[in-house]
Design an enzyme around this catalytic site. Sequence first.
Site, short mmCIF file in Angstrom:
data_model
loop_
_atom_site.label_atom_id
_atom_site.label_comp_id
_atom_site.label_asym_id
_atom_site.label_seq_id
_atom_site.Cartn_x
_atom_site.Cartn_y
_atom_site.Cartn_z
N GLY A 1 0.50 -0.92 0.31
CA GLY A 1 0.17 -0.14 -0.14
C GLY A 1 0.49 1.30 -0.29
O GLY A 1 1.69 1.20 -1.30
N GLU A 2 0.57 2.16 1.35
CA GLU A 2 1.60 3.31 1.20
C GLU A 2 2.14 3.46 2.08
O GLU A 2 1.53 3.83 3.44
CB GLU A 2 0.53 4.48 0.49
CG GLU A 2 1.28 5.68 -0.09
CD GLU A 2 2.62 6.27 0.62
OE1 GLU A 2 3.51 6.64 1.23
OE2 GLU A 2 1.62 7.07 1.90
N SER A 3 3.33 3.02 2.48
CA SER A 3 3.87 3.05 4.12
C SER A 3 3.80 3.93 4.89
O SER A 3 3.40 4.34 6.19
CB SER A 3 5.28 2.58 3.73
OG SER A 3 6.20 3.07 3.13
N CYS B 1 6.41 -5.01 0.67
CA CYS B 1 5.74 -4.10 -0.15
C CYS B 1 6.17 -2.95 0.96
O CYS B 1 6.93 -2.84 1.82
CB CYS B 1 5.34 -4.20 -1.22
SG CYS B 1 5.56 -2.69 -2.04
N ARG C 1 13.16 2.99 -0.70
CA ARG C 1 11.68 3.36 -0.91
C ARG C 1 11.12 3.72 -2.65
O ARG C 1 12.32 4.09 -3.11
CB ARG C 1 10.76 4.83 -0.47
CG ARG C 1 10.48 4.04 0.85
CD ARG C 1 9.35 5.16 1.54
NE ARG C 1 8.23 5.18 1.32
CZ ARG C 1 7.49 6.51 1.84
NH1 ARG C 1 7.77 6.54 2.69
NH2 ARG C 1 6.43 6.35 1.34
N ILE D 1 5.46 -2.71 -7.60
CA ILE D 1 4.15 -2.72 -7.45
C ILE D 1 4.81 -1.25 -6.71
O ILE D 1 5.01 -1.45 -5.20
CB ILE D 1 3.02 -3.15 -7.85
CG1 ILE D 1 2.70 -3.76 -8.22
CG2 ILE D 1 2.58 -1.18 -7.44
CD1 ILE D 1 1.28 -4.56 -7.91
N ARG D 2 6.07 -0.28 -7.38
CA ARG D 2 6.63 1.09 -6.82
C ARG D 2 7.40 1.11 -5.70
O ARG D 2 7.42 0.74 -4.32
CB ARG D 2 5.68 1.55 -6.29
CG ARG D 2 5.20 2.75 -7.25
CD ARG D 2 4.33 3.95 -7.22
NE ARG D 2 3.72 3.53 -6.14
CZ ARG D 2 3.10 4.83 -4.89
NH1 ARG D 2 4.21 5.44 -4.94
NH2 ARG D 2 2.42 4.50 -4.28
N HIS E 1 4.85 -8.70 -4.41
CA HIS E 1 3.17 -9.17 -3.62
C HIS E 1 2.74 -10.73 -4.90
O HIS E 1 2.56 -10.83 -5.34
CB HIS E 1 2.70 -8.04 -4.80
CG HIS E 1 2.20 -6.44 -3.82
ND1 HIS E 1 0.75 -6.07 -3.46
CD2 HIS E 1 3.33 -5.91 -4.39
CE1 HIS E 1 1.57 -4.89 -3.01
NE2 HIS E 1 2.37 -4.81 -3.78
N GLU F 1 0.77 -12.21 -3.61
CA GLU F 1 -1.15 -12.23 -3.30
C GLU F 1 -1.55 -12.53 -4.77
O GLU F 1 -2.44 -12.16 -4.67
CB GLU F 1 -1.65 -11.30 -2.02
CG GLU F 1 -1.61 -10.11 -2.35
CD GLU F 1 -0.80 -9.24 -2.65
OE1 GLU F 1 0.67 -9.29 -1.94
OE2 GLU F 1 -0.22 -7.67 -2.71
N1 GLN Z 1 5.84 2.92 -2.74
C1 GLN Z 1 5.37 2.37 -2.09
C2 GLN Z 1 5.44 2.74 -0.64
O1 GLN Z 1 6.88 3.95 -0.64
C3 GLN Z 1 4.73 0.48 -1.36
C4 GLN Z 1 3.99 0.31 -2.84
C5 GLN Z 1 3.27 -0.91 -2.22
O2 GLN Z 1 3.56 -1.14 -1.37
N2 GLN Z 1 3.07 -1.77 -3.89
O3 GLN Z 1 4.52 3.00 0.46
#
Ligand code: GLN
Length: 198
Positions: A46-48, A79, A106, A135-136, A171, A173
Amino acid sequence: MRIGILAIQGDVREHARHVSRAGGDPVLVRRVDDLAKTDGLIIPGGESTTIGMLMDEYGLLTAIRALAQDNRYPIYGTCAGLILLAKEVVGPSPARLGLVDITADRNAYGRQIASFEALMDIPVLGEEPFPAVFIRAPKITRLGDGVKPLATYQGTVVMAEEGPYLVSSFHPEMSEDIRVHQYFLEKVARTAKVQSAS
Ligand code: GLN
């Protein structure tokens, strides 16, 4: 085995489905009380910054750190979850658990558009390559002495473990392959056994 899935953001349902398919009982964790019903925890991506802030606000950072104190509460971070478990972070540094002796850079794999899937050799999962979705994703740029690398992609470690903790940049999942979840469940089972024997 009751596997908590932090249900603040990310692929909560997909993790729950993989846990069930791997033979565990998924428990969605939103509040401190939910933790009591778990033998281990998965922190989805997600977004940390957002996840860390909400974990702090709900008292979850303190409660999970307390559970983790004797090294007997397995946690798997994928992630953003990896970032929340990292002791050190390059780039904006979110409120986090900081339990694993790694440095996480990150977004080191680039922006959303640079997301990709790769077939990876993960020896602890057997011979069949694992379809890993990035993903990112963060890169692990430093591993402490006690951290064991489990998979490498183009020279960078993307999955590792330290004691009861497991982290992956990707990921698991998002593919149909449940072997990473099975591996984590085995870790939870081993930890529970050590606990009941002592
Ligand atoms: N780039 C996100 C972060 O810094 C992490 C991306 C992800 O969990 N898919 O939080």
